[in-house]
Design a protein around this motif. Structure first.
Motif, short mmCIF file in Angstrom:
data_model
loop_
_atom_site.label_atom_id
_atom_site.label_comp_id
_atom_site.label_asym_id
_atom_site.label_seq_id
_atom_site.Cartn_x
_atom_site.Cartn_y
_atom_site.Cartn_z
N MET A 58 0.76 -1.20 -0.03
CA MET A 58 -0.09 -0.13 0.00
C MET A 58 0.90 1.26 -0.16
N THR A 59 2.20 1.13 -0.11
CA THR A 59 3.14 2.18 -0.12
C THR A 59 4.06 2.09 -1.28
N LEU A 60 3.39 1.93 -2.41
CA LEU A 60 4.37 1.86 -3.73
C LEU A 60 5.14 3.04 -3.92
N ASP A 61 6.42 3.12 -3.88
CA ASP A 61 7.56 4.22 -4.23
C ASP A 61 7.94 4.99 -3.06
N SER A 62 7.69 4.06 -1.87
CA SER A 62 8.28 4.27 -0.61
C SER A 62 8.37 3.16 0.22
N GLY A 63 9.29 3.18 1.30
CA GLY A 63 9.35 1.95 2.26
C GLY A 63 10.65 1.38 2.36
N ASP A 64 10.67 0.45 2.95
CA ASP A 64 12.03 -0.24 3.25
C ASP A 64 12.32 -1.51 2.28
N HIS A 65 11.39 -1.95 1.50
CA HIS A 65 11.72 -2.89 0.75
C HIS A 65 11.48 -2.57 -0.73
N PHE A 66 11.87 -3.62 -1.76
CA PHE A 66 11.66 -3.22 -3.05
C PHE A 66 10.57 -4.20 -3.67
#
Length: 159
Positions: A58-66
Motif C-alpha cells: 500500500m506504499t508503492l514508491d516508498s518503504g524499506d523493501h523493493f
C-alpha cells in the motif's frame, strides 16, 4: 410524433451495453493508485482465494523493501520499475477496496509465478514469481486457483 426503438433494437442495445460493462473496458476511467492513499472513495484491492501467501503493498514508491513492477503506469502497458515499497503478506481474504480507506497499489506471489489479465476478456500473461502487478484505484485483483493448480488473477473495476 415521437419515434421509439423497436423491441429488438432495445434488446440489442441492452445486450451490447451489458457485455461492454462486464468486459471491464471501463478500466480507463479508474485513476492510478497513489502511494499516499485512495483517490476519493476509490481504493485498490486484492482478493486472495488461492490458499497461498500473497504479497501486496500500500506504499508503492516508498518503504524499506523493493518491488519489481512490470507495469509502472498501471494497466496493461509494460514499463518496468524497481521501486521502494513496504511489502505485506496474507493468506485467503481481501485487503483494501472502495470505501475502506485502504489502497492496495500492487501485488505479487513471491514463491511462485502467476497468470494475470486486465478485464474478463483480456489476454492472459505469465508473471514470474516476485514480479509485481500495479493496480489502479478502484480496481481489484481477484486471484484463485485454476488450470494446472496455478494462480490466475483477473484485475477488474470494483462495483
Amino acid at each position: 410524433m415521437r419515434k421509439t426503438m423497436s423491441r429488438t433494437n432495445r434488446m440489442a442495445v441492452a445486450v451490447v451495453t451489458t457485455v461492454f460493462l462486464a468486459s471491464g473496458v471501463v478500466v480507463a476511467g479508474a485513476t492510478t493508485a497513489a502511494a499516499d492513499g485512495c483517490v476519493g472513495p476509490l481504493c485498490g484491492a486484492v482478493k486472495n482465494r488461492t490458499g497461498r501467501t500473497m504479497h501486496y503493498t500500500m506504499t508503492l514508491d516508498s518503504g524499506d523493501h523493493f518491488c519489481d513492477v512490470w507495469n509502472w503506469g498501471g494497466g496493461t502497458g509494460s514499463q518496468f520499475k524497481h521501486a521502494h515499497c513496504q511489502q505485506e503478506t496474507f493468506g485467503n481474504g481481501t485487503r483494501g477496496g472502495n470505501g475502506t480507506g485502504k489502497d492496495v497499489d500492487a501485488f505479487t506471489f513471491a514463491n511462485h509465478g502467476y497468470h494475470e489479465r486486465f478485464s474478463r476478456v483480456g489476454t492472459w500473461h505469465w508473471r514470474a514469481k516476485g514480479v509485481w502487478t500495479k493496480i489502479r484505484s478502484g480496481e481489484i485483483a481477484d486471484c484463485g486457483i485454476g488450470a494446472n493448480n496455478e494462480v490466475w488473477c483477473t484485475v477488474l473495476v470494483q462495483a
